[in-house]
Scaffold this active site. Sequence first.
Site: not given
Ligand code: C5P
Length: 399
Positions: A211, A280, A290, A324, A338, A342
Amino acid sequence: MDSLTGKKIVLGVTGGIAAYKAVEIASRLRKAGAEVHVVMTREATEFVTELTFREITRQPVSVDMWAKVTNFNVEHIALATLADYVLIAPATANIIAKTAAGIADDMLTTTVLATKAPLIMAPAMNTNMYENPVTQKNIAELKSRGVQIIEPASGALACGTSGKGRLPEPAEIVQYVMDFAAGEQRLKGRKIIVTAGGTVEPLDPVRYLGNRSTGKMGYAIAAEAAKQGAEVLLVSGPSNLPVPTGVQTVRIQTAREMQAAVQAAYAEADAVIMSAAVADYRPKTVAAEKIKKSEDELVLHLERNPDILYGLGQTKAQQILVGFAAETCNVEEYAKKKLVKKNLDFIVANDVSASDAGFAVDNNRVQLYFRDGRTERYPLMAKADLAKVILEKLAALLP
Ligand code: C5P
């Protein structure tokens, strides 16, 4: 701590009309307990005399690199080494440009280049000079290197115009230095994990899913936390940024590697700031060779990566958790969800659809949502400044 007792401050005075205010700054710094060593540029001596500063500070005043040697210390190195802080007030566009470019052609610029002490600058100049893109670029460059910039005030200027560029009142400048000195060690002894950059999920030996995250926000937080005395572990995806001074850095590629590195240090940590853009999903299988192109469509099967932060939230003890939320719409709604899901203490939300803020730029415009329901909105600001805000909020939540 609100005094400067025992601190050694090199006060750089450059040639602007506001140089006369530096006399009061020197006096106030002394009253706050600091030992003040003034270094003037030649131009500054046209506005105020060395004698004035010598009397106020009770210390020799330096101007000339080539003055007769009175002791065996190389003077600019001696000053650079003894300084706890270097404050330049007023700072002209010229000294700002020279400092940004690394020029050392007089006593002050040489001292600035040779010191490892925090540098605080108070720009003061005509509005047009201040707003000139080259000055703004130089200021942004200095900020990104951790230089503290005291925003100039607005009002009547010596050149007869009115606008931004006035040197703030000496009392405000000295207060800034005192706040900085107090904040500097705010996180002393604290263990903070910061994640930064994007994760990279391999597809085959040469390709990956990634990304746009560059790590700027996380690196700025890590640098600032270390400056404030914290023991910082920076867990970083691939990034071209230099490792901040005093920060232990672990480099990882994938989300699962990031998770392992964070988990290993989690039990002992006081806080985790997850600024990384974690993928994700990852390719379900990583091809050993390859992948060859063909005329057919290529279908990739992706599987979920662990949500690192969610996992931390589930096993949270003393740790303060900061997340974030980079959103392109419904920022508030998504960020608040979130925060709860979380189990975070606060979340830094930003709208990444704006072109002047967010990914890969030096600025960010955020809202903070706290567990207790508070919301704080901030204007567009440099990531280095935002790092300070985030850590100030974090420090207030630490037991
Ligand atoms: O759910 P989302 O990806 O939008 O949430 C963002 C937050 O969750 C960020 O702080 C990111 O670093 C964390 N995150 C994580 N593991 C993931 C996806 C996001 O810790 N697989």
